[in-house]
Design an enzyme around this catalytic site. Sequence first.
Site, PDB file in Angstrom:
ATOM      1  N   SER A  27      75.166 -33.822 -10.281  1.00 14.70           N
ATOM      2  CA  SER A  27      74.840 -35.167 -10.129  1.00 14.70           C
ATOM      3  C   SER A  27      73.454 -35.087 -11.004  1.00 14.70           C
ATOM      4  O   SER A  27      73.144 -34.030 -11.202  1.00 14.70           O
ATOM      5  CB  SER A  27      74.161 -35.076  -8.759  1.00 14.70           C
ATOM      6  OG  SER A  27      73.188 -36.323  -8.594  1.00 14.70           O
ATOM      7  N   TYR A  79      70.063 -31.305  -1.760  1.00 14.60           N
ATOM      8  CA  TYR A  79      71.207 -32.206  -2.574  1.00 14.60           C
ATOM      9  C   TYR A  79      70.704 -31.724  -4.031  1.00 14.60           C
ATOM     10  O   TYR A  79      71.362 -31.176  -4.931  1.00 14.60           O
ATOM     11  CB  TYR A  79      71.015 -33.565  -2.304  1.00 14.60           C
ATOM     12  CG  TYR A  79      72.215 -34.141  -3.135  1.00 14.60           C
ATOM     13  CD1 TYR A  79      73.411 -34.181  -2.724  1.00 14.60           C
ATOM     14  CD2 TYR A  79      71.983 -35.002  -4.248  1.00 14.60           C
ATOM     15  CE1 TYR A  79      74.672 -34.793  -3.378  1.00 14.60           C
ATOM     16  CE2 TYR A  79      73.139 -35.623  -4.853  1.00 14.60           C
ATOM     17  CZ  TYR A  79      74.345 -35.641  -4.663  1.00 14.60           C
ATOM     18  OH  TYR A  79      75.298 -36.351  -5.101  1.00 14.60           O
ATOM     19  N   LYS A  92      72.841 -29.284  -6.608  1.00 19.15           N
ATOM     20  CA  LYS A  92      73.691 -29.890  -7.719  1.00 19.15           C
ATOM     21  C   LYS A  92      73.044 -29.367  -9.042  1.00 19.15           C
ATOM     22  O   LYS A  92      73.748 -28.999  -9.893  1.00 19.15           O
ATOM     23  CB  LYS A  92      73.151 -31.279  -7.792  1.00 19.15           C
ATOM     24  CG  LYS A  92      74.164 -32.410  -6.474  1.00 19.15           C
ATOM     25  CD  LYS A  92      75.686 -31.885  -6.663  1.00 19.15           C
ATOM     26  CE  LYS A  92      76.471 -32.674  -5.766  1.00 19.15           C
ATOM     27  NZ  LYS A  92      77.734 -32.561  -5.706  1.00 19.15           N
TER      28      LYS A  92
HETATM   29  N1  LIG Z   1      78.213 -41.619  -5.000  1.00 19.47           N
HETATM   30  C1  LIG Z   1      77.250 -41.422  -5.889  1.00 19.47           C
HETATM   31  O1  LIG Z   1      76.214 -42.143  -6.397  1.00 19.47           O
HETATM   32  C2  LIG Z   1      77.295 -39.982  -6.463  1.00 19.47           C
HETATM   33  C3  LIG Z   1      76.161 -39.650  -7.377  1.00 19.47           C
HETATM   34  C4  LIG Z   1      76.082 -38.279  -7.986  1.00 19.47           C
HETATM   35  C5  LIG Z   1      77.034 -37.572  -7.802  1.00 19.47           C
HETATM   36  N2  LIG Z   1      78.002 -37.786  -6.544  1.00 19.47           N
HETATM   37  C6  LIG Z   1      78.855 -36.688  -6.216  1.00 19.47           C
HETATM   38  O2  LIG Z   1      80.024 -37.115  -6.521  1.00 19.47           O
HETATM   39  C7  LIG Z   1      81.100 -36.472  -5.524  1.00 19.47           C
HETATM   40  C8  LIG Z   1      81.911 -37.246  -4.833  1.00 19.47           C
HETATM   41  O3  LIG Z   1      80.992 -38.229  -4.034  1.00 19.47           O
HETATM   42  P1  LIG Z   1      81.360 -39.542  -3.346  1.00 19.47           P
HETATM   43  O4  LIG Z   1      80.328 -40.696  -3.581  1.00 19.47           O
HETATM   44  O5  LIG Z   1      82.722 -40.176  -3.842  1.00 19.47           O
HETATM   45  O6  LIG Z   1      81.425 -39.354  -1.759  1.00 19.47           O
HETATM   46  P2  LIG Z   1      82.279 -39.468  -0.506  1.00 19.47           P
HETATM   47  O7  LIG Z   1      81.504 -39.369   0.611  1.00 19.47           O
HETATM   48  O8  LIG Z   1      82.983 -40.692  -0.787  1.00 19.47           O
HETATM   49  O9  LIG Z   1      83.387 -38.251  -0.746  1.00 19.47           O
HETATM   50  C9  LIG Z   1      83.355 -36.954  -0.445  1.00 19.47           C
HETATM   51  C10 LIG Z   1      84.776 -36.266  -0.138  1.00 19.47           C
HETATM   52  O10 LIG Z   1      84.454 -34.991   0.281  1.00 19.47           O
HETATM   53  C11 LIG Z   1      85.113 -34.707   1.635  1.00 19.47           C
HETATM   54  N3  LIG Z   1      84.477 -33.708   1.833  1.00 19.47           N
HETATM   55  C12 LIG Z   1      83.325 -33.448   2.562  1.00 19.47           C
HETATM   56  N4  LIG Z   1      83.050 -32.231   3.147  1.00 19.47           N
HETATM   57  C13 LIG Z   1      84.309 -31.421   2.892  1.00 19.47           C
HETATM   58  C14 LIG Z   1      84.556 -30.250   3.188  1.00 19.47           C
HETATM   59  N5  LIG Z   1      83.954 -29.441   3.959  1.00 19.47           N
HETATM   60  N6  LIG Z   1      85.956 -29.905   3.015  1.00 19.47           N
HETATM   61  C15 LIG Z   1      86.590 -30.708   2.082  1.00 19.47           C
HETATM   62  N7  LIG Z   1      86.409 -31.918   1.772  1.00 19.47           N
HETATM   63  C16 LIG Z   1      85.216 -32.430   2.217  1.00 19.47           C
HETATM   64  C17 LIG Z   1      84.859 -35.751   2.363  1.00 19.47           C
HETATM   65  O11 LIG Z   1      85.708 -35.962   3.338  1.00 19.47           O
HETATM   66  C18 LIG Z   1      84.956 -37.144   1.420  1.00 19.47           C
HETATM   67  O12 LIG Z   1      86.501 -37.567   1.336  1.00 19.47           O
HETATM   68  C19 LIG Z   1      79.998 -35.574  -4.570  1.00 19.47           C
HETATM   69  O13 LIG Z   1      79.903 -34.323  -4.939  1.00 19.47           O
HETATM   70  C20 LIG Z   1      78.717 -36.251  -4.683  1.00 19.47           C
HETATM   71  O14 LIG Z   1      77.641 -35.349  -4.621  1.00 19.47           O
HETATM   72  C21 LIG Z   1      78.018 -38.962  -6.060  1.00 19.47           C
END
Ligand SMILES: NC(=O)c1ccc[n+]([C@@H]2O[C@H](COP(=O)([O-])OP(=O)(O)OC[C@H]3O[C@@H](n4cnc5c(N)ncnc54)[C@H](O)[C@@H]3O)[C@@H](O)[C@H]2O)c1
Length: 257
Positions: free
Chosen positions: A148, A161, A165
């Site tokens: 992130s 977080y 990250k």
């Molecule tokens: N959305 C953003 O703005 C953003 C920004 C920077 C980084 N990220 C990173 O991107 C990645 C995806 O984020 P997203 O926004 O798609 O989130 P999201 O919540 O839509 O998806 C995360 C997925 O991970 C799964 N998950 C959570 N815990 C789990 C576990 N213990 N075992 C297996 N699966 C598990 C959840 O069920 C979910 O489907 C993450 O690592 C997040 O930190 C997101």
Amino acid sequence: MAVSATASRFTEKVCVVTGAGGGIGSAIARRLAREGATVVVCDVDGAAAGKIASEITGEGGTAEVSQFNLAVASACVQVVDEVVARHGHLDVLVNNAGINRRGDLLALSEEGWETSFAINVHPLFHLCRAALPHMASHSGGAIVNTASQWGLQPTPGHIAYNVTKAAVVAFTHSLARDHANQGVRVNAVCPGEIRTPMVEANLVRTGRTVADLDALVPFGRIGTPEEVAALVAFLASDEAPYMCGSIVEITGAQAVS
Ligand SMILES: NC(=O)c1ccc[n+]([C@@H]2O[C@H](COP(=O)([O-])OP(=O)(O)OC[C@H]3O[C@@H](n4cnc5c(N)ncnc54)[C@H](O)[C@@H]3O)[C@@H](O)[C@H]2O)c1
């Protein structure tokens, strides 16, 4: 989303994507499948993973569901072993799943701190340790980790977080330096705000709107999961043979506030 002339970069490749039932992970899974991959759609939420896998197969792609909790080390090892047993190889591992537990040091619970590491960091150790020998002994492979922007520039009130990250970033550099000579490329992406359920849940909590977030981005809007998926696919593909140990931000030029 239209996929261009590069649309067969993953033919005959087997790709494992964690968190593939979620916003960014599902876009990555779809993108890799549209480019010819057999995608293992991994998520603790079996219904979400099943839905994405069905959509992929409905579009003519190839997908398998793997429902397991990343916080269980043996489950991480098992999924890699099963994929290799079924297909004979594992070419791409996308460590995408993650959670965002809010709070500064005093507000965050011990459970929140430990769970953040259990889901955002520890599975990378177990999955990569299981996958690397197979990749190295086959024809190499690619690992892409979703870190992130906050792992590079911490945002206030999200200590778990930010720190987990940052650990993903350090893990990526370290792994790349140790294993580049075995044909395994390891890179990470650092998204800014991307419109997914994770961000939408935060909007509900804060009473802000997507337009409020859009206004904070110099590019004029927050990002889409498909835009992150395109970057992940590039890093995982043979079009990026010299990308190794790279940490790539995708933020629309937004600074952390
Ligand atoms: N959305 C953003 O703005 C953003 C920004 C920077 C980084 N990220 C990173 O991107 C990645 C995806 O984020 P997203 O926004 O798609 O989130 P999201 O919540 O839509 O998806 C995360 C997925 O991970 C799964 N998950 C959570 N815990 C789990 C576990 N213990 N075992 C297996 N699966 C598990 C959840 O069920 C979910 O489907 C993450 O690592 C997040 O930190 C997101």
